[in-house]
Design an enzyme around this catalytic site. Structure first.
Site, short mmCIF file in Angstrom:
data_model
loop_
_atom_site.label_atom_id
_atom_site.label_comp_id
_atom_site.label_asym_id
_atom_site.label_seq_id
_atom_site.Cartn_x
_atom_site.Cartn_y
_atom_site.Cartn_z
N GLU A 157 50.01 26.46 34.15
CA GLU A 157 50.66 27.49 33.34
C GLU A 157 52.17 27.25 33.20
OE1 GLU A 157 49.40 31.25 34.92
OE2 GLU A 157 47.29 30.76 34.65
N ASN A 217 47.04 22.29 33.61
CA ASN A 217 46.10 23.37 33.29
C ASN A 217 46.87 24.52 32.64
OD1 ASN A 217 43.38 24.46 33.69
ND2 ASN A 217 44.26 25.84 35.23
N HIS A 257 40.24 31.71 29.07
CA HIS A 257 40.00 33.14 29.32
C HIS A 257 40.00 33.82 27.95
CE1 HIS A 257 40.34 32.91 33.64
NE2 HIS A 257 41.49 32.27 33.53
N GLU A 288 38.44 27.66 33.40
CA GLU A 288 38.38 29.03 33.95
C GLU A 288 37.64 29.95 32.98
OE1 GLU A 288 42.26 30.38 35.21
OE2 GLU A 288 42.79 28.42 36.02
N ASP A 290 35.81 32.52 30.95
CA ASP A 290 35.18 33.84 30.89
C ASP A 290 35.42 34.37 29.49
OD1 ASP A 290 37.90 34.66 31.24
OD2 ASP A 290 37.57 35.22 33.31
O1 G3I Z 1 42.90 39.36 49.38
C1 G3I Z 1 43.70 40.51 49.10
C2 G3I Z 1 43.19 41.71 49.82
O2 G3I Z 1 43.29 41.50 51.21
C3 G3I Z 1 44.00 42.94 49.39
O3 G3I Z 1 43.46 44.06 49.97
C4 G3I Z 1 43.97 43.09 47.89
C5 G3I Z 1 44.86 44.24 47.42
O4 G3I Z 1 45.13 44.12 46.04
O5 G3I Z 1 44.46 41.89 47.31
C6 G3I Z 1 43.68 40.76 47.62
O6 G3I Z 1 44.24 39.65 46.98
C7 G3I Z 1 44.02 39.56 45.58
C8 G3I Z 1 43.38 38.22 45.30
O7 G3I Z 1 43.22 38.04 43.91
C9 G3I Z 1 42.01 38.05 45.96
O8 G3I Z 1 41.14 39.00 45.47
C10 G3I Z 1 45.34 39.67 44.88
O9 G3I Z 1 45.88 40.96 45.02
C11 G3I Z 1 45.17 39.37 43.42
O10 G3I Z 1 46.43 39.29 42.80
C12 G3I Z 1 44.47 38.05 43.25
O11 G3I Z 1 44.25 37.84 41.87
C13 G3I Z 1 43.98 36.52 41.50
C14 G3I Z 1 44.96 36.08 40.43
O12 G3I Z 1 44.64 34.76 39.99
C15 G3I Z 1 46.39 36.07 40.95
O13 G3I Z 1 47.26 35.64 39.95
C16 G3I Z 1 42.57 36.47 40.94
O14 G3I Z 1 41.63 36.72 41.99
C17 G3I Z 1 42.29 35.09 40.35
O15 G3I Z 1 41.07 35.12 39.66
C18 G3I Z 1 43.38 34.72 39.37
O16 G3I Z 1 43.13 33.42 38.90
C19 G3I Z 1 44.03 32.96 37.89
C20 G3I Z 1 44.13 31.46 38.04
O17 G3I Z 1 44.54 31.12 39.34
C21 G3I Z 1 45.08 30.87 37.00
N1 G3I Z 1 44.71 31.26 35.67
C22 G3I Z 1 44.53 32.69 35.46
C23 G3I Z 1 43.53 33.26 36.47
C24 G3I Z 1 43.29 34.73 36.20
O18 G3I Z 1 44.46 35.47 36.40
#
Ligand code: G3I
Length: 501
Positions: A157, A217, A257, A288, A290
């Site tokens: 990104e 990516n 996405h 990625e 969806d």
């Molecule tokens: O693990 C913690 C948990 O302990 C806590 O209670 C909770 C509270 O919000 O957060 C949890 O962590 C989260 C994590 O995902 C795991 O679920 C984070 O807050 C959350 O920000 C994080 O989001 C991820 C996101 O990237 C962050 O930017 C998404 O799962 C993930 O699917 C997403 O993936 C990105 C790719 O890396 C890059 N391209 C876009 C894609 C979608 O945004």
């Protein structure tokens, strides 16, 4: 993650019990491209038959048996991001979850995509680091898993939102300097975090003799155009980056996405855009995937299934589109769960297939033979800026006519620059099907192969031999496949000799 996407996110995470892992070896059995074999019943088997991987993003808590049954590639959704594994000095920490995922993938014959090293988001302790520290982290991450990781997203990104075609302005892109003020970061005197990160990654790969491929990516780069037919300036900017840094970049990820954002729609020129990147000699992946269930606005499920089918077909129609990864297993477990964008409903290991799943499986089972010969041709959009480092010459027609060997023939196309080249070799079966092929060619003195894709190579200078890999050896009469290699020095006139088996 961009702010627009962030706003769309609905957090609906479910704590999953870790179910028993499927540890049956089940090799990635790759058969012929476009063969008339019976339809496969899993995504991974159908994809392998078509010569690509079909993967999924997951965390350790999601490693139920469906992962190894349906998918042959795994991307850690969050567990290899700097926020998890990097210290402020670029050392590694907390690699346990990443190890669990890599071990699972290895036990289930799945490729792994490392995700990701240099990113403005989820940078954790690395946030604000210098290029030297980023380089330390890059080296540590690459060496930690070595060849157990097939592809790494080195830079994620890097480009800004709203179809400007500009680089992001936040760290790590604050490291960039446009020395001569000409509006790009490609000049020798410029500083470019993309270039410098890839140079470091390539050095580590070469020093360690690794086969890991290095990817860039991004999202909203999928089509040649965006909604309304406006040129996709973000895609063009990515194209310029790959073209300028081709000697360091092996693969390009289109995140895909797809939603109702004007820049994130599925366009009819998706295939043509995949093709123009492939024409640079890089592998292209849908990384990625969806798709918003409401994208087509006409029904629940059927429109989404058709959109999935279109994306899979666009990839299948380009030989160097070598993999598709969906960003999660079930809707309820997705980062955008309310948009029902994935292939399964249910959760906690109890999953039901959606219409989108069936559409993907059916399309994969059709293989790489185009079903719609009038679909968009490989129309290469002119890059927005000329390349400056290195000066890549335009693609030239094959330097040699088809070799008259009865079983197969081969032709070579070259992209050359001062001190290096990329060769794309097209192998075509003769009037009968073949089960395998090998291509021999002789490089002139001073030229050497540094890496190859879609082929097994022996030798690096003088007489060099390339053999088919598991998924591209069997060709029907008249059918073609491509492999490629990168080299140093001048390739001269190459005369490939193809032998079929
Ligand atoms: O693990 C913690 C948990 O302990 C806590 O209670 C909770 C509270 O919000 O957060 C949890 O962590 C989260 C994590 O995902 C795991 O679920 C984070 O807050 C959350 O920000 C994080 O989001 C991820 C996101 O990237 C962050 O930017 C998404 O799962 C993930 O699917 C997403 O993936 C990105 C790719 O890396 C890059 N391209 C876009 C894609 C979608 O945004």
């Amino acid at each position: 993650m961009d702010s627009g996407l962030k706003q769309r996110k609905r957090v609906a995470r479910i704590a999953l019990p870790t179910a028993a892992l499927l540890l049956v070896g089940g090799a990635v059995t790759v058969q012929s491209i476009g063969s008339a074999a019976a339809a496969e019943t899993t995504l991974r088997a159908a994809a392998a038959n078509a010569g690509l991987f079909f993967g999924v993003a997951a965390s350790p808590g999601r490693l139920t048996s469906i992962v190894g049954q349906e998918f042959n590639q795994l991307t850690p959704e969050n567990d290899m991001k700097p926020a998890t594994i990097a210290t402020s000095s670029g050392a590694l920490q907390n690699t346990g979850n990443a190890d669990t995922l890599v071990n699972y993938a290895q036990s289930n014959n799945m490729l792994v995509r490392g995700h990701t090293m240099v990113w403005h988001s989820q940078a954790g302790a690395l946030q604000g680091a210098s290029q030297a520290t980023l380089n330390t982290f890059i080296g540590n991450a690459l060496n930690r898993w070595g060849n157990r990781i097939a592809y790494w997203d080195v830079v994620n990104e890097a480009l800004g939102d709203n179809n400007t075609g500009s680089r992001r302005t936040q760290w790590p892109h604050t490291l960039n300097r446009d020395a001569n003020g000409d509006g790009d970061f490609f000049d020798t005197g410029d500083t470019d975090v993309i270039r410098d990160s890839f140079i470091r990654a390539k050095q580590v790969v070469q020093a360690g003799g690794l086969t890991t491929k290095l990817c860039i990516n991004d999202y909203d780069v999928e089509g040649l155009t965006v909604q309304g037919g406006t040129p996709n300036r973000k895609a063009n900017a990515l194209y310029d980056i790959v073209r300028n840094y081709r000697q360091y970049i092996d693969c390009v990820g289109f995140q895909a996405h797809f939603n109702d954002n004007p820049n994130s729609i599925i366009t009819n020129d998706l295939q043509a855009n995949i093709q123009r990147f492939a024409d640079l000699g890089v592998e292209v992946h849908i990384t990625e995937l969806d798709i918003d269930d409401d994208l087509s606005n006409n029904d629940i499920g059927a429109g989404q299934a058709e959109n999935y089918r279109k994306v899979v077909r666009a990839c299948l129609n380009v030989a160097k589109c070598t993999g598709i990864t969906v960003w999660g297993i079930a809707d309820s477990e997705s980062w955008r769960s309310s948009e029902r964008g994935l292939l399964f409903t249910g959760g906690s290991g109890n999953y039901q297939k959606k219409a989108a799943y069936t559409a993907v499986l059916d399309e994969l089972n059709k293989g790489r033979v185009p079903v719609n010969p009038t679909s968009p041709a490989s129309t290469t959009t002119p890059p927005t800026t000329p390349p400056t480092t290195p000066p890549v010459t335009p693609s030239v027609p094959p330097t040699t006519p088809p070799n008259p060997t009865p079983g197969c023939s081969a032709t070579v196309s070259l992209n050359s620059w001062t001190g290096g080249f990329v060769a794309t070799v097209k192998v075509t079966a003769g009037s009968a099907p073949i089960n395998g092929w090998s291509v021999q060619l002789t490089l002139p003195s001073g030229a050497a192969v540094t890496n190859a894709w879609n082929a097994n190579r022996s030798g690096s200078s003088g007489a060099v031999q390339f053999g088919n890999v598991s998924y591209n050896g069997r060709l029907n009469a008249g059918q073609s496949t491509e492999f490629g290699f990168q080299g140093t020095g001048a390739a001269g006139n190459l005369s490939p000799v193809c032998t079929a088996s």
